[in-house]
Write a protein that holds these residues in place. Structure first.
Motif, PDB file in Angstrom:
ATOM      1  N   PHE A   2       0.858  -1.183   0.000  1.00 51.97           N
ATOM      2  CA  PHE A   2       0.000   0.000   0.000  1.00 51.97           C
ATOM      3  C   PHE A   2       0.893   1.232   0.000  1.00 51.97           C
ATOM      4  O   PHE A   2       1.587   1.511   0.974  1.00 51.97           O
ATOM      5  CB  PHE A   2      -0.909  -0.007   1.235  1.00 51.97           C
ATOM      6  CG  PHE A   2      -1.733   1.235   1.398  1.00 51.97           C
ATOM      7  CD1 PHE A   2      -2.451   1.783   0.327  1.00 51.97           C
ATOM      8  CD2 PHE A   2      -1.814   1.869   2.639  1.00 51.97           C
ATOM      9  CE1 PHE A   2      -3.208   2.923   0.490  1.00 51.97           C
ATOM     10  CE2 PHE A   2      -2.581   3.010   2.804  1.00 51.97           C
ATOM     11  CZ  PHE A   2      -3.275   3.541   1.720  1.00 51.97           C
ATOM     12  N   GLU A   3       0.918   1.960  -1.112  1.00 48.89           N
ATOM     13  CA  GLU A   3       1.770   3.137  -1.268  1.00 48.89           C
ATOM     14  C   GLU A   3       0.954   4.323  -1.767  1.00 48.89           C
ATOM     15  O   GLU A   3      -0.047   4.162  -2.481  1.00 48.89           O
ATOM     16  CB  GLU A   3       2.905   2.859  -2.272  1.00 48.89           C
ATOM     17  CG  GLU A   3       3.909   1.797  -1.829  1.00 48.89           C
ATOM     18  CD  GLU A   3       4.917   2.309  -0.812  1.00 48.89           C
ATOM     19  OE1 GLU A   3       4.745   3.435  -0.303  1.00 48.89           O
ATOM     20  OE2 GLU A   3       5.868   1.576  -0.512  1.00 48.89           O
ATOM     21  N   LYS A   4       1.375   5.522  -1.402  1.00 51.64           N
ATOM     22  CA  LYS A   4       0.773   6.763  -1.895  1.00 51.64           C
ATOM     23  C   LYS A   4       1.902   7.764  -2.128  1.00 51.64           C
ATOM     24  O   LYS A   4       2.882   7.782  -1.405  1.00 51.64           O
ATOM     25  CB  LYS A   4      -0.209   7.359  -0.869  1.00 51.64           C
ATOM     26  CG  LYS A   4      -1.488   6.575  -0.700  1.00 51.64           C
ATOM     27  CD  LYS A   4      -2.283   7.116   0.466  1.00 51.64           C
ATOM     28  CE  LYS A   4      -3.336   8.083   0.016  1.00 51.64           C
ATOM     29  NZ  LYS A   4      -4.223   8.492   1.148  1.00 51.64           N
ATOM     30  N   ALA A   5       1.741   8.595  -3.163  1.00 53.68           N
ATOM     31  CA  ALA A   5       2.727   9.632  -3.453  1.00 53.68           C
ATOM     32  C   ALA A   5       2.011  10.980  -3.488  1.00 53.68           C
ATOM     33  O   ALA A   5       0.789  11.055  -3.579  1.00 53.68           O
ATOM     34  CB  ALA A   5       3.407   9.362  -4.798  1.00 53.68           C
ATOM     35  N   LYS A   6       2.799  12.061  -3.417  1.00 50.50           N
ATOM     36  CA  LYS A   6       2.197  13.391  -3.434  1.00 50.50           C
ATOM     37  C   LYS A   6       3.078  14.353  -4.217  1.00 50.50           C
ATOM     38  O   LYS A   6       4.294  14.175  -4.308  1.00 50.50           O
ATOM     39  CB  LYS A   6       2.008  13.904  -2.007  1.00 50.50           C
ATOM     40  CG  LYS A   6       3.318  14.126  -1.240  1.00 50.50           C
ATOM     41  CD  LYS A   6       3.056  14.665   0.153  1.00 50.50           C
ATOM     42  CE  LYS A   6       4.377  14.908   0.895  1.00 50.50           C
ATOM     43  NZ  LYS A   6       4.144  15.464   2.248  1.00 50.50           N
ATOM     44  N   PRO A   7       2.474  15.393  -4.792  1.00 53.95           N
ATOM     45  CA  PRO A   7       3.257  16.395  -5.521  1.00 53.95           C
ATOM     46  C   PRO A   7       4.168  17.169  -4.561  1.00 53.95           C
ATOM     47  O   PRO A   7       3.864  17.296  -3.375  1.00 53.95           O
ATOM     48  CB  PRO A   7       2.185  17.323  -6.122  1.00 53.95           C
ATOM     49  CG  PRO A   7       0.911  16.557  -6.041  1.00 53.95           C
ATOM     50  CD  PRO A   7       1.034  15.657  -4.856  1.00 53.95           C
ATOM     51  N   LEU A   8       5.270  17.690  -5.074  1.00 53.00           N
ATOM     52  CA  LEU A   8       6.202  18.471  -4.264  1.00 53.00           C
ATOM     53  C   LEU A   8       6.757  19.619  -5.082  1.00 53.00           C
ATOM     54  O   LEU A   8       7.271  19.427  -6.185  1.00 53.00           O
ATOM     55  CB  LEU A   8       7.361  17.589  -3.779  1.00 53.00           C
ATOM     56  CG  LEU A   8       8.482  18.298  -3.007  1.00 53.00           C
ATOM     57  CD1 LEU A   8       7.974  18.691  -1.617  1.00 53.00           C
ATOM     58  CD2 LEU A   8       9.713  17.416  -2.873  1.00 53.00           C
ATOM     59  N   CYS A  43       7.330   8.297 -11.431  1.00 56.21           N
ATOM     60  CA  CYS A  43       6.949   8.457 -12.837  1.00 56.21           C
ATOM     61  C   CYS A  43       5.921   9.555 -13.050  1.00 56.21           C
ATOM     62  O   CYS A  43       5.787  10.084 -14.161  1.00 56.21           O
ATOM     63  CB  CYS A  43       6.424   7.142 -13.410  1.00 56.21           C
ATOM     64  SG  CYS A  43       4.956   6.494 -12.554  1.00 56.21           S
ATOM     65  N   ASP A  44       5.207   9.928 -11.989  1.00 53.36           N
ATOM     66  CA  ASP A  44       4.200  10.986 -12.085  1.00 53.36           C
ATOM     67  C   ASP A  44       4.723  12.330 -11.601  1.00 53.36           C
ATOM     68  O   ASP A  44       3.953  13.294 -11.483  1.00 53.36           O
ATOM     69  CB  ASP A  44       2.959  10.602 -11.277  1.00 53.36           C
ATOM     70  CG  ASP A  44       2.274   9.358 -11.824  1.00 53.36           C
ATOM     71  OD1 ASP A  44       2.138   9.262 -13.065  1.00 53.36           O
ATOM     72  OD2 ASP A  44       1.903   8.481 -11.027  1.00 53.36           O
ATOM     73  N   GLY A  45       6.018  12.397 -11.290  1.00 53.47           N
ATOM     74  CA  GLY A  45       6.593  13.638 -10.802  1.00 53.47           C
ATOM     75  C   GLY A  45       6.320  13.901  -9.340  1.00 53.47           C
ATOM     76  O   GLY A  45       6.481  15.029  -8.857  1.00 53.47           O
ATOM     77  N   ASN A  46       5.926  12.868  -8.592  1.00 51.92           N
ATOM     78  CA  ASN A  46       5.603  13.006  -7.177  1.00 51.92           C
ATOM     79  C   ASN A  46       6.706  12.422  -6.303  1.00 51.92           C
ATOM     80  O   ASN A  46       7.480  11.573  -6.742  1.00 51.92           O
ATOM     81  CB  ASN A  46       4.290  12.277  -6.847  1.00 51.92           C
ATOM     82  CG  ASN A  46       3.103  12.876  -7.562  1.00 51.92           C
ATOM     83  OD1 ASN A  46       3.101  14.054  -7.904  1.00 51.92           O
ATOM     84  ND2 ASN A  46       2.086  12.071  -7.794  1.00 51.92           N
TER      85      ASN A  46
END
Length: 461
Positions: free
Chosen positions: A137-143, A297-300
């Motif tokens: 279970f992973e989550k990424a966020k913009p920075l 890959c999404d820039g997060n």
């Protein structure tokens, strides 16, 4: 080469470190005959969980190799992704070994204590059947990438601090000042240095709309949880003067100024993503320590620790010990000033012990400027380390670009490191070499780009 009963070959061994055991080569050879499935799950905050499926031999003949392999993989996962709960799925003997090793009295008691403090949860190791392993279970966020307005970008390194004044994305002022935070116990020294830098940058702009900070360590809600930068600050002053140090410094510049504090490794990766206009970037800053960040890959950013200074890269039994974690063979002694200082006497360059680490590095850099072959051997050896380790990092990270920054990569030494690492990848890991673009930014970006990228962290509401 034979290690832990596992035989493997390499075309590239550092000229100044002949007993170096590249972790990735060992792992590849280990896995050739390993058939018993096993999984490592590492849980961190908010139930986020990393799961790594692999194999061991599961025989008495290879028990020591199995223990070594899994222990080093647990270590890599902990410092790459972070966590306070480890579950070993598929082998009770290995699980018991990891539980004993990562305990208050085990040889990885530093990791045990560190992760407990970071996540403010007790560190625990569990066992389960392989078919009952946890789900990932992973989550990424913009920075970052906010360029509007008048911004301060501050980059806190262990040997120097950098600050930039940025107006609508253009740096109008940048400054680099030597300081000694890692050997100073008085927290007012750190605080005053941070405030002085911010005030200097502020004096070059009509106003301050936002402040972004890049700093070694782990930061949650802009508060410092753990950071080697403040290593000598007494424990009884940590809560009072350390955790909110950047928030308090921002108040000295003005009330209600938006501030965002991020790990310097993530800002390194952000700087790379911004300069290359691409993603899947692993940024490695070779300075006082090894600071690493990752943009997916999404820039997060992923929310992982990316503290690879503590991750193993060398398997040899007599590798240099890290003074803080007391583990051996970890990245800090290979991809930082410490790596250069370690290799200098082996190359025949004597360094005055009275010099600061930054000044010791300067001695080697001056030798490199003079085309001294001894300095060439140092940077070539680091390049060999990097080539092997770049392949190793692909175990955890999906990498398209590796961007190198930091004072160790300045000058001709940086070119030698990069050229040597590319050769090692091509010769020992052609399957990886074809997928990774290993590169250096231009000289100015290497030294001040971090603080400019830091300026883009806060959003002005």
């Amino acid at each position: 080469m034979k290690f832990k009963g596992i035989e493997f070959e390499t075309k590239n061994i550092p000229v100044l470190d002949k007993t170096f055991v590249p972790m990735h080569l060992f792992n590849k050879a280990f896995l050739k005959d390993a058939k018993k499935p096993i999984s490592i799950a590492v849980e961190r905050n908010a139930g986020l969980t990393a799961v790594y499926d692999t194999f061991i031999h599961g025989t008495s003949e290879y028990l020591e190799a199995d223990k070594f392999y899994i222990e080093r993989m647990v270590k890599l996962l902990l410092w790459a992704k972070g966590g306070y709960k480890v579950t070993i799925c598929g082998d009770e003997t290995i699980a018991d070994y990891i539980k004993e090793t990562y305990s208050a009295t085990g040889k990885r008691n530093f990791d045990f204590d560190f992760m407990s403090k970071v996540y403010e949860m007790p560190f625990e190791v569990f066992s389960c059947d392989y078919d009952k392993r946890p789900k990932e279970f992973e989550k990424a966020k913009p920075l970052g990438r906010h360029l509007d307005g008048c911004r301060i970008g501050f980059d806190a390194g262990g040997s120097d601090r950098k600050v930039s004044a940025v107006i609508d994305g253009e740096p109008v002022f940048s400054e680099e000042v030597e300081w000694f935070p890692k050997i100073t116990a008085d927290p007012t020294y750190h605080f005053n240095g941070i405030v002085d830098a911010m005030k200097t940058a502020a004096s070059h702009m009509p106003r301050v709309d936002a402040i972004g900070v890049s700093s070694a360590g782990i930061y949650i809600d802009n508060r410092a949880m753990v950071a080697s930068l403040f290593l000598k600050v007494p424990e009884d002053q940590i809560i009072e003067k350390f955790k909110d140090i950047y928030l308090n410094a921002a108040r000295e510049i003005g009330e209600n100024i938006p501030i965002e504090v991020a790990n310097d490794g993530d800002v390194t990766a952000l700087a790379g993503a911004m300069s290359l206009n691409d993603n899947n970037i692993l940024g490695i800053a070779m300075g006082t320590s090894e600071a690493v960040g990752y943009v997916d890959c999404d820039g997060n950013v992923t929310g992982w620790l990316n503290e690879l200074a503590f991750a193993p890269v060398d398997g040899q039994d007599d590798a240099m010990e890290d003074e803080w974690s007391h583990d051996i063979g970890c990245g800090v002694k290979y991809f930082s000033q410490d790596g250069v200082i370690k290799l200098a006497p082996r190359a025949g360059i004597e360094l005055d012990e009275k010099l600061s680490p930054a000044d010791k590095l300067k001695v080697v850099q001056k030798c490199m400027e003079a085309n001294d072959n001894r300095a060439t051997d140092i940077y070539t050896s680091i390049g060999v380390y990097l080539g092997h380790t770049a392949a190793y990092y692909t175990t955890i990270y999906d990498i398209k670009h590796i961007l190198l920054l930091g004072r160790v990569t300045s000058g001709e030494g940086g070119n030698i490191i990069i050229d040597t690492a590319k050769r090692v990848l091509n010769e020992d890991y052609p399957e990886v070499a074809s997928k990774i673009n290993l590169q250096l930014p231009d000289e100015k970006s290497r030294r001040v780009g971090q603080s400019v990228a830091a300026a883009s962290l806060p959003e002005i509401l």
